[in-house]
Enzyme design. Sequence first.
Site, PDB file in Angstrom:
ATOM      1  N   HIS A  46       0.838  -1.201   0.000  1.00 61.66           N
ATOM      2  CA  HIS A  46       0.000   0.000   0.000  1.00 61.66           C
ATOM      3  C   HIS A  46       0.874   1.253   0.000  1.00 61.66           C
ATOM      4  CE1 HIS A  46      -3.610   2.400   0.616  1.00 61.66           C
ATOM      5  NE2 HIS A  46      -2.781   3.202   1.256  1.00 61.66           N
ATOM      6  N   HIS A 100      -4.747   4.618  -3.149  1.00 60.89           N
ATOM      7  CA  HIS A 100      -3.781   3.523  -3.293  1.00 60.89           C
ATOM      8  C   HIS A 100      -3.190   3.745  -4.675  1.00 60.89           C
ATOM      9  CE1 HIS A 100      -2.707  -0.915  -2.481  1.00 60.89           C
ATOM     10  NE2 HIS A 100      -2.096  -0.601  -3.619  1.00 60.89           N
ATOM     11  N   HIS A 102      -2.121   3.630  -8.216  1.00 62.16           N
ATOM     12  CA  HIS A 102      -2.536   2.747  -9.298  1.00 62.16           C
ATOM     13  C   HIS A 102      -2.326   3.444 -10.636  1.00 62.16           C
ATOM     14  CE1 HIS A 102      -6.159   5.022  -8.168  1.00 62.16           C
ATOM     15  NE2 HIS A 102      -6.630   4.804  -9.387  1.00 62.16           N
ATOM     16  N   HIS A 104      -3.684   3.345 -14.652  1.00 61.78           N
ATOM     17  CA  HIS A 104      -4.704   2.897 -15.598  1.00 61.78           C
ATOM     18  C   HIS A 104      -4.020   2.588 -16.926  1.00 61.78           C
ATOM     19  CE1 HIS A 104      -8.198   4.542 -13.262  1.00 61.78           C
ATOM     20  NE2 HIS A 104      -7.237   5.322 -12.781  1.00 61.78           N
TER      21      HIS A 104
END
Length: 122
Positions: A46, A100, A102, A104
């Site tokens: 995380h 968190h 991330h 795409h």
Amino acid sequence: MQDCIFCKIIKGEIPSTCIYEDEDVFAFRDINPAAPTHVLLVPKRHIDGADTLSDDDPEHAALIVKLIFTAGKLARELGLQDGWRLVTNVGEHGGQTVRHLHIHLLGGAALGDFGAKLEFRK
């Protein structure tokens, strides 16, 4: 992090369509896709977002490289030879809805210009 939806997805507590997993990275299909192919790549560790990455932590640099290399590998495997886009949103004003880190991976059609909402042209 206990309340993080992506941490729960990684642990299998929330169902997802996983398309890749290794010791550091988990990749799954977005449930609200902004393009015909829309995959989220998240670190299993995380990290709140790109704004919390630190050059004092050598693991952060290695993790970012691995996320981007994995995105390229997945793009090839998913047949996105005509092009694809990587996006990471940072903070509330940047459109980050899950704290968190991330990335795409978007593709599968000609992607429109950036705007308030990612769109693709059919």
